[in-house]
Scaffold this active site. Structure first.
Site, short mmCIF file in Angstrom:
data_model
loop_
_atom_site.label_atom_id
_atom_site.label_comp_id
_atom_site.label_asym_id
_atom_site.label_seq_id
_atom_site.Cartn_x
_atom_site.Cartn_y
_atom_site.Cartn_z
N LYS A 299 0.85 -0.98 -0.04
CA LYS A 299 -0.05 0.11 0.01
C LYS A 299 0.80 1.37 0.00
CE LYS A 299 -4.31 -1.81 0.22
NZ LYS A 299 -5.12 -1.27 -0.67
N ASP B 100 -8.61 -0.06 -10.49
CA ASP B 100 -9.35 -0.61 -9.35
C ASP B 100 -10.49 0.39 -9.21
OD1 ASP B 100 -10.55 -1.76 -7.13
OD2 ASP B 100 -8.65 -1.47 -5.83
N LYS C 279 -13.54 -6.90 -8.46
CA LYS C 279 -14.00 -7.18 -7.03
C LYS C 279 -15.55 -7.25 -7.00
CE LYS C 279 -10.26 -4.56 -4.84
NZ LYS C 279 -9.84 -3.24 -4.15
#
Length: 329
Positions: free
Chosen positions: A150, A226, A248
């Site tokens: 991250k 994303d 996702k």
């Protein structure tokens, strides 16, 4: 047989804390939808995400509003047009898949016509922190083959962070997730630092509504959408800006749309990554089916929790075993 619906909010403590560019959390709140016909039960779990304007209470209410329609015969196919892509539809969609499999006394993979899922190597996530702290975390996880780092600190120290992680885990494959935390001015420098650290891929370096710079800048490594990627409706804007897409289920609104999106993304020439929000094994199980054949798998959510649910996924280091029917599917 008529189907009844139950919905509940669950709280899952994180082992320590989890930090990304948008802040830190110590607990994950999920919503579970449960469908039953009196004999068979199907479950689905979602993680409402504030970034997309979702709250657990709002998602619970959105699902509960369909109780009478479900009792009256609303099925998974009709659900796709009744709810928008997002967490609420994900929980219900996955519950419908689970119930269908239980009723048919088979697996979701068989229903779709896919081979039964095999074990997968998943990424393991390192939280955003100071370079020294991230180097220490990398050393502790250096035996894992794939680490997700991250970044997006906004303080100019991301090149130092990724260099420190590479020093701590010299042999691991690295992917980076900036969570929209970079600016156009810093993009080139940060991508170069990632390339120097032999990073395979960078997720969502720029804000989803301000990512046009990716069309013109030279990309020394693959860039993955994303927050810019949700369902098939978002796919058109990704081509030319991104090399890959992170699918996702909480964004697509369930496995049904996720399967369709994966097919469309491959046709568009995008590499497939399958990721997750932080949640329990119940949320990972349908994604594990989608992840078969994906280039990158990031389904480590349960590994970051202080505890998981009963019949949870089995992880052997970074190797994730397929779910059993006691969990889902």
């Amino acid at each position: 047989m008529p189907v009844s619906l139950a919905v509940r909010i669950e709280h899952w403590p994180i082992a320590g804390s989890f930090t990304i560019s948008r802040g830190s959390v110590t607990e994950v709140v999920t919503v579970v939808a449960e469908l039953t016909d009196g004999v068979h039960r199907g479950r689905g779990e979602c993680r409402p995400y504030a970034r997309y304007g979702e709250t657990p209470e709002g998602v619970q209410a959105e699902i509960e509003a369909l109780a009478s329609d479900i009792a009256g015969g609303l099925d998974r196919a009709a659900l796709q047009s009744r709810l928008h892509a997002g967490a609420a539809r994900n929980a219900l969609d996955c519950a419908f898949w689970d119930l269908e499999a239980k009723r048919a006394e088979t697996t979701v993979a068989a229903l779709i016509g896919l081979p039964e899922p095999a074990p997968l190597v998943t990424a393991y996530t390192l939280s955003l922190g100071a370079p020294d702290a991230m180097a220490e975390a990398a050393r502790a996880a250096s035996s894992r083959p794939l680490l997700k780092v991250k970044l997006g600190g906004g303080d100019g120290r991301d090149p130092a962070r990724i260099a420190a992680v590479r020093d701590g885990a010299p042999n691991a494959e690295l992917i980076v997730d900036a969570n929209e935390g970079w600016t156009g001015a810093a993009l080139g420098q940060n991508l170069a630092a990632c390339a120097a650290a032999r990073v395979t891929l960078v997720e969502q370096p720029l804000p989803a509504d301000d990512d046009a710079a990716l069309e013109t800048i030279e990309r020394p490594i693959a860039v993955c959408a994303d927050e810019s990627a949700h369902d098939r409706a978002s796919l058109r804007k990704l081509v030319g800006r991104y090399d890959a897409i992170n699918i996702k289920l909480d964004k697509t609104g369930g496995l049904t749309e996720a399967l369709a999106l994966a097919g469309a993304a491959r046709e568009a020439g995008l590499t497939i990554m399958v990721g997750c929000m932080l949640a329990s094994s119940l949320a990972m199980a349908p994604a594990a089916l989608l992840a078969q054949g994906a280039a990158i798998v990031d389904l480590d959510g349960p590994l970051l929790l202080a505890r998981d649910r009963e019949h949870g996924l089995v992880y052997e280091g970074s190797l994730m075993r397929p779910p059993t029917p006691d969990l889902w599917g």
